[in-house]
Write a protein that holds these residues in place. Structure first.
Motif, PDB file in Angstrom:
ATOM      1  N   GLY A 188       0.812  -1.208   0.000  1.00  0.00           N
ATOM      2  CA  GLY A 188       0.000   0.000   0.000  1.00  0.00           C
ATOM      3  C   GLY A 188       0.845   1.257   0.000  1.00  0.00           C
ATOM      4  O   GLY A 188       0.607   2.188  -0.772  1.00  0.00           O
ATOM      5  N   LEU A 189       1.872   1.296   0.840  1.00  0.00           N
ATOM      6  CA  LEU A 189       2.730   2.471   0.928  1.00  0.00           C
ATOM      7  C   LEU A 189       3.494   2.710  -0.380  1.00  0.00           C
ATOM      8  O   LEU A 189       3.792   3.848  -0.727  1.00  0.00           O
ATOM      9  N   ALA A 190       3.804   1.636  -1.097  1.00  0.00           N
ATOM     10  CA  ALA A 190       4.499   1.778  -2.377  1.00  0.00           C
ATOM     11  C   ALA A 190       3.620   2.466  -3.418  1.00  0.00           C
ATOM     12  O   ALA A 190       4.130   2.984  -4.420  1.00  0.00           O
ATOM     13  N   GLN A 194      -0.654   7.387  -5.717  1.00  0.00           N
ATOM     14  CA  GLN A 194      -1.692   7.175  -6.725  1.00  0.00           C
ATOM     15  C   GLN A 194      -3.045   7.790  -6.370  1.00  0.00           C
ATOM     16  O   GLN A 194      -3.631   8.472  -7.203  1.00  0.00           O
ATOM     17  N   PRO A 195      -3.595   7.542  -5.181  1.00  0.00           N
ATOM     18  CA  PRO A 195      -4.928   8.101  -4.897  1.00  0.00           C
ATOM     19  C   PRO A 195      -4.859   9.588  -4.580  1.00  0.00           C
ATOM     20  O   PRO A 195      -3.939  10.057  -3.911  1.00  0.00           O
ATOM     21  N   GLU A 196      -5.846  10.357  -5.071  1.00  0.00           N
ATOM     22  CA  GLU A 196      -5.910  11.777  -4.763  1.00  0.00           C
ATOM     23  C   GLU A 196      -6.423  12.003  -3.349  1.00  0.00           C
ATOM     24  O   GLU A 196      -6.089  13.003  -2.705  1.00  0.00           O
ATOM     25  N   ILE A 197      -7.249  11.106  -2.861  1.00  0.00           N
ATOM     26  CA  ILE A 197      -7.763  11.188  -1.494  1.00  0.00           C
ATOM     27  C   ILE A 197      -6.910  10.282  -0.621  1.00  0.00           C
ATOM     28  O   ILE A 197      -6.861   9.066  -0.853  1.00  0.00           O
ATOM     29  N   PRO A 198      -6.185  10.809   0.360  1.00  0.00           N
ATOM     30  CA  PRO A 198      -5.242   9.997   1.144  1.00  0.00           C
ATOM     31  C   PRO A 198      -5.849   8.733   1.739  1.00  0.00           C
ATOM     32  O   PRO A 198      -5.185   7.697   1.785  1.00  0.00           O
ATOM     33  N   ALA A 199      -7.109   8.804   2.178  1.00  0.00           N
ATOM     34  CA  ALA A 199      -7.730   7.632   2.806  1.00  0.00           C
ATOM     35  C   ALA A 199      -7.823   6.461   1.845  1.00  0.00           C
ATOM     36  O   ALA A 199      -7.875   5.304   2.276  1.00  0.00           O
ATOM     37  N   LEU A 206      -5.691  -2.990   0.755  1.00  0.00           N
ATOM     38  CA  LEU A 206      -6.647  -4.074   0.491  1.00  0.00           C
ATOM     39  C   LEU A 206      -6.170  -4.935  -0.664  1.00  0.00           C
ATOM     40  O   LEU A 206      -6.260  -6.171  -0.613  1.00  0.00           O
ATOM     41  N   ALA A 207      -5.637  -4.306  -1.715  1.00  0.00           N
ATOM     42  CA  ALA A 207      -5.131  -5.081  -2.857  1.00  0.00           C
ATOM     43  C   ALA A 207      -4.018  -6.017  -2.409  1.00  0.00           C
ATOM     44  O   ALA A 207      -3.958  -7.174  -2.837  1.00  0.00           O
ATOM     45  N   VAL A 267     -10.377   8.147  -7.772  1.00  0.00           N
ATOM     46  CA  VAL A 267      -9.390   7.100  -8.052  1.00  0.00           C
ATOM     47  C   VAL A 267      -9.013   6.377  -6.756  1.00  0.00           C
ATOM     48  O   VAL A 267      -8.607   7.008  -5.781  1.00  0.00           O
ATOM     49  N   GLY A 268      -9.179   5.071  -6.755  1.00  0.00           N
ATOM     50  CA  GLY A 268      -8.907   4.286  -5.561  1.00  0.00           C
ATOM     51  C   GLY A 268     -10.115   4.117  -4.665  1.00  0.00           C
ATOM     52  O   GLY A 268     -10.011   3.530  -3.585  1.00  0.00           O
ATOM     53  N   GLY A 269     -11.253   4.602  -5.114  1.00  0.00           N
ATOM     54  CA  GLY A 269     -12.470   4.518  -4.316  1.00  0.00           C
ATOM     55  C   GLY A 269     -13.277   3.258  -4.581  1.00  0.00           C
ATOM     56  O   GLY A 269     -12.732   2.162  -4.707  1.00  0.00           O
ATOM     57  N   ALA A 270     -14.594   3.441  -4.705  1.00  0.00           N
ATOM     58  CA  ALA A 270     -15.503   2.304  -4.754  1.00  0.00           C
ATOM     59  C   ALA A 270     -15.255   1.397  -5.952  1.00  0.00           C
ATOM     60  O   ALA A 270     -15.382   0.167  -5.838  1.00  0.00           O
TER      61      ALA A 270
END
Length: 311
Positions: A188-190, A194-199, A206-207, A267-270
């Protein structure tokens, strides 16, 4: 002083480097190679699909070379076959099934979004910087490379070696779960940028959990490599989001625009999170159908921990 330094690097009892070094040497080397090639690609102003192939392919070479060196200089007794890198009918079958699982897992959330109107096809058969066929081929090759080296290092090498170290204090199953947890956090840290929203970094953690569980329940890397590669291929060639910077340079069968202002669709959301969960569900279904059971597999130990060997 010298003895203390040596003891932090080398496990004299097991005759090999300590677990963190068995993990860090190939992992840091591969990511370092990725960064260097990325900088070179920017300086040379390469078309993005070609740059992506070089950026994704360089860590494959680095990872394989560093694992080879680890066996000679760090005392790692595992071979690539021990990490489940081999070419035979069974391995290729799992790889192909993984490719199908990854593609379906990505496609379903996008198709639901298109059917409900929260997503819209804004362009089709768009070649981006290159002719469509060539652009797609380069990205497919790049994503296969990414799936291979990330699964090899972050699942095969990381979880197997972390499990070896943790077994000094934990039961075999808890040691596996501990290795899975740490590797997922690192994965995840790597992907932090990528996501615009830090959460939404939680989606990439999860991936890591999803691909790690596929590895632990299947006992092989091929299924996870295929699922990981196909997830990336489908998201970067079939359903290409227009709200991700740089994707306009990729060849796209369809370009997808988000019609809703809901932040959960960022990006990275639902869309991505549900895709990863579907990949896990489909992967476990395949494992159940093909093996008849879903259970944590016993990955090969390099050496039994000293405390266990004395029992």
């Amino acid at each position: 002083m010298i003895h203390a330094l040596r003891s932090t690097l080398w496990n004299a009892v097991d005759g090999k480097a300590r677990v963190p070094w068995l993990i860090l040497v190939p992992l840091v080397g591969a990511y370092g190679c990725l960064i260097l090639v990325s900088e070179a690609a920017i300086l040379l102003e390469m078309p993005l699909p070609l740059a992506q192939l070089l950026i994704s392919g360089a860590p494959v070479v680095a990872a394989l070379g560093l694992l080879r060196l680890s066996s000679h200089f760090l005392g790692d007794p595992r071979t690539l076959a021990d990490y489940d890198v081999m070419v035979n009918a069974g391995w290729l079958r799992e790889l192909l099934m993984g490719l199908g699982i990854g593609a379906v897992g990505v496609a379903i959330p996008y198709l639901i979004g298109l059917a409900t109107g929260v997503l819209r096809v804004s362009a089709t058969m768009d070649g981006g910087d290159l002719p469509l066929g060539l652009g797609v081929l380069l990205v497919v090759a790049a994503m296969l490379c990414t799936g291979f080296w990330e699964e090899l290092l972050l699942r095969g090498v990381f979880i197997s070696n972390a499990r070896d170290g943790l077994r000094r204090w934990l039961s075999p199953s808890r040691a596996l779960i501990g290795g899975l947890t740490i590797s997922s956090l690192v994965f995840g840290l790597a992907h932090l940028g990528q996501p615009e929203i830090p959460a939404f970094i939680l989606t990439w953690i999860l991936a890591g959990v999803v691909f790690g569980l596929i590895y632990l329940f299947s006992g092989n890397l091929a299924l996870g490599i295929g699922a990981h590669a196909a997830f990336n291929i489908t998201a970067n060639t079939v359903f290409v989001r227009t709200d991700i910077s740089g994707t306009e340079h990729f060849s796209a069968l369809t370009r997808i625009t988000v019609e809703s202002d809901a932040s959960i669709l960022g990006v990275g959301g639902a869309v991505e999170a549900s895709g990863f969960l579907l990949v896990l569900a489909l992967g476990l279904l395949w494992i159940r159908l093909s093996t008849g059971v879903i259970t944590l597999q016993g990955l090969p130990l390099s050496h039994p921990p000293r405390a266990l060997a004395q029992e």
